[in-house]
Motif scaffolding. Structure first.
Motif, mmCIF file in Angstrom:
data_model
loop_
_atom_site.group_PDB
_atom_site.id
_atom_site.type_symbol
_atom_site.label_atom_id
_atom_site.label_comp_id
_atom_site.label_asym_id
_atom_site.label_seq_id
_atom_site.Cartn_x
_atom_site.Cartn_y
_atom_site.Cartn_z
ATOM 1 N N THR A 110 39.542 -31.437 -31.486
ATOM 2 C CA THR A 110 40.597 -32.355 -32.356
ATOM 3 C C THR A 110 42.138 -31.809 -32.002
ATOM 4 O OG1 THR A 110 40.492 -31.948 -34.731
ATOM 5 C CG2 THR A 110 39.670 -33.844 -33.849
ATOM 6 N N ASN A 111 43.170 -31.749 -31.979
ATOM 7 C CA ASN A 111 44.577 -31.635 -32.042
ATOM 8 C C ASN A 111 44.559 -30.385 -30.992
ATOM 9 O OD1 ASN A 111 44.668 -31.161 -34.505
ATOM 10 N ND2 ASN A 111 43.925 -29.866 -35.297
ATOM 11 N N LEU A 112 44.248 -31.595 -29.851
ATOM 12 C CA LEU A 112 44.297 -30.866 -28.434
ATOM 13 C C LEU A 112 45.765 -30.428 -27.192
ATOM 14 C CD1 LEU A 112 41.780 -33.526 -27.120
ATOM 15 C CD2 LEU A 112 41.149 -31.814 -27.811
ATOM 16 N N GLU A 113 45.532 -29.731 -27.030
ATOM 17 C CA GLU A 113 46.908 -28.966 -26.601
ATOM 18 C C GLU A 113 46.767 -28.877 -25.007
ATOM 19 O OE1 GLU A 113 47.957 -25.704 -28.369
ATOM 20 O OE2 GLU A 113 48.066 -26.365 -30.675
ATOM 21 N N GLN A 114 47.831 -29.272 -24.109
ATOM 22 C CA GLN A 114 48.519 -28.587 -22.887
ATOM 23 C C GLN A 114 47.961 -27.264 -22.197
ATOM 24 O OE1 GLN A 114 48.912 -31.440 -20.872
ATOM 25 N NE2 GLN A 114 48.725 -30.366 -19.199
ATOM 26 N N ASP A 115 46.530 -26.984 -21.600
ATOM 27 C CA ASP A 115 46.267 -25.674 -21.353
ATOM 28 C C ASP A 115 47.005 -24.807 -20.823
ATOM 29 O OD1 ASP A 115 44.622 -23.833 -20.300
ATOM 30 O OD2 ASP A 115 43.379 -24.798 -19.539
ATOM 31 N N ARG A 116 47.222 -24.036 -21.569
ATOM 32 C CA ARG A 116 48.633 -22.906 -21.361
ATOM 33 C C ARG A 116 48.122 -21.144 -21.322
ATOM 34 N NH1 ARG A 116 50.758 -25.774 -25.544
ATOM 35 N NH2 ARG A 116 52.162 -27.247 -24.656
#
Length: 476
Positions: A410-416
């Motif tokens: 969970t707590n997905l973020e954009q791939d940086r």
């Protein structure tokens, strides 16, 4: 910024030859509704006649069509298309097992989840008990169902649909909506394109589908289900009322057999008769919201749009273990495989996870679950696996067999990835994962396995996109 082209003088050779214009003549295009007043006898200054304008619009290969300067075609197409796979589960079983083709097939446990059309022609219906179904059709072949394969075939159908238009909504495992708005120039013969789509699905998957096209979802779904199997119906814009009027009232979404019986007692048997009932009376009989919906859909009105797949807010993969096990090596390999599937899914969506959780359930139905926040967001299965193993060591504290294991992020973020540019190890992992995804995308998931994944192949059968586990969602 809006650009308004008043006039342009151009003599493209292909357009001149196709429209029969002499090479010495000048071709003028008008846009944005601006018309220059005629000046003298200059042919270029004369307003274009309706015949010439229609010819320009029909010429899809003209320079103006390529530049997007031609007026959009005046004809409107029934852009919403409903695709329904005929007898989905039973049809998949017939594709997988040629000996079942042409025979009555029932799929399910306890009751009929799906019946082939050979069985439906004899009176078998979905949700009927097997006892009653076998009384009606004693020669029917009962199949418990291979649900891990159904998601595979649904995904194959969806990918074919997306080659025609990117606007594809999965309404159910075997139901899809497509939006062809704006594709009039791409598919000049709209009906022929839909028939080609129908034939392509059958040729590549062996499944027959029924298509219905209309301006709204409700009319398209009714049209697709009228002439199954292999149904095909296109309701032209403006013909919705004539199409719906003679149909039975129960064909309308929201009216079941009970409501249809209540309407029949009041002399309302068709959608046309239902259309004569005032809105207030429908709201009093079915409730305010349902009555409003029935009143609108009886007229072919439906404001729902085709919804594009949304980016997930979490990703989870879990499976049950037949009979349970206390073999920690086997469980470790299973957790590794689940971590691989989650990492691949995250990379597919261009996401990284900040939190990971592990859930196990024992054969005595006792469950244990725990989550942990990762040091940094990641979509690398090795890092996910390391965190999952730590959680497993904390949760597996009972000498009881485990029957379910699952991992969620969970707590997905954009791939940086720029955060790892100076991390040599992370860079090597990124290139390795990219090549693993490329190889698996081309040759199937089973083309590459980590060490413990190979051990799982001794316990599970394989298919092109992975192991045949107990949970259909692992096909994704």
């Amino acid at each position: 910024m809006d650009v308004c082209v008043e006039s342009a003088v151009f003599t493209p050779a292909v357009e001149i030859l196709q429209e029969g214009v002499a090479p010495s003549e000048e071709v003028e295009e008008k846009e944005c509704g601006a018309e220059a007043p005629p000046t003298g006898d200059n042919p270029a200054s004369r307003p274009k006649t309706p015949q010439a304008e229609a010819a320009a619009e029909k010429n899809l290969w003209s320079a103006w069509a390529w530049l997007g300067l031609c007026k959009s075609p005046s004809r409107k197409i029934p852009n919403i298309v409903h695709v329904d796979v005929d007898a989905f589960f039973a049809s998949v079983e017939q594709v997988l097992s040629p000996r079942l083709r042409g025979k009555p097939v029932l799929v399910g446990r306890g009751c009929v989840a799906s019946a082939s059309y050979e069985a439906k022609m004899l009176g078998v219906k979905t949700a009927m008990s097997f006892r009653e179904a076998l009384r009606i059709c004693p020669k029917a072949i009962v199949v418990p169902g291979q649900y891990e394969h159904y998601a595979d075939f649904a995904e194959r159908v969806r990918r074919i649909l997306e080659t025609y238009t990117p606007a594809v909504e999965t309404a159910a495992l075997d139901d899809f909506y497509m939006d062809f708005a704006g594709t009039e120039r791409l598919y000049p013969d709209y009906e022929a394109a839909l028939r080609r789509l129908q034939a392509e699905i059958f040729g590549r998957t062996g499944l027959s589908v029924s298509l219905g096209a209309a301006r709204t979802k409700v009319v398209a779904s009714i049209a697709s289900r009228l002439e199954r199997p292999r149904g095909f119906r296109v309701v032209a814009p403006g013909d919705e009322e004539a199409f719906l009027t003679p149909l039975p009232a129960e064909k309308l979404h929201g009216i079941g057999h009970v409501h249809a019986g209540a309407l029949a007692e009041r002399g309302i048997a068709t959608i046309g008769q239902l259309r004569q009932v005032p809105k207030a009376a429908l709201q009093a009989a079915f409730g305010e919201a349902s009555g409003q919906q029935i009143w609108e859909r009886a007229r072919g009105l439906d404001g729902r749009e085709v919804l594009l797949p949304s980016t997930p807010k979490s990703v989870s993969r879990e499976t049950t273990i037949e009979g349970g096990t206390i073999d920690t090596e086997f469980l470790g390999g299973l957790i590794e495989y689940l971590s691989e599937r989650i990492g691949s899914t995250l990379r597919e969506y261009g996401k990284q996870a900040r939190t990971i959780g592990l859930r196990i359930r024992y054969v005595d139905h006792f469950s244990a679950h725990q989550t942990v926040r990762l040091t940094k967001p990641t979509n690398d299965e090795r890092e996910l696996l390391s965190a999952a193993k730590e959680l497993f060591g904390k949760l597996f504290t009972r000498r009881v067999a485990v029957r379910l294991a699952g991992i969620s992020v969970t707590n997905l973020e954009q791939d940086r990835r720029q955060n790892e540019l100076f991390d040599t190890c992370a860079n090597r992992r990124w290139y390795l994962n990219r090549e693993m995804d490329r190889v698996r995308g081309r040759y199937g998931w089973n083309a590459v396995f980590y060490g413990k994944g190979l051990e799982l192949r001794e316990h599970y059968a394989t298919k092109p996109n992975g192991l045949v586990l107990s949970t259909p969602c692992l096909s994704r």
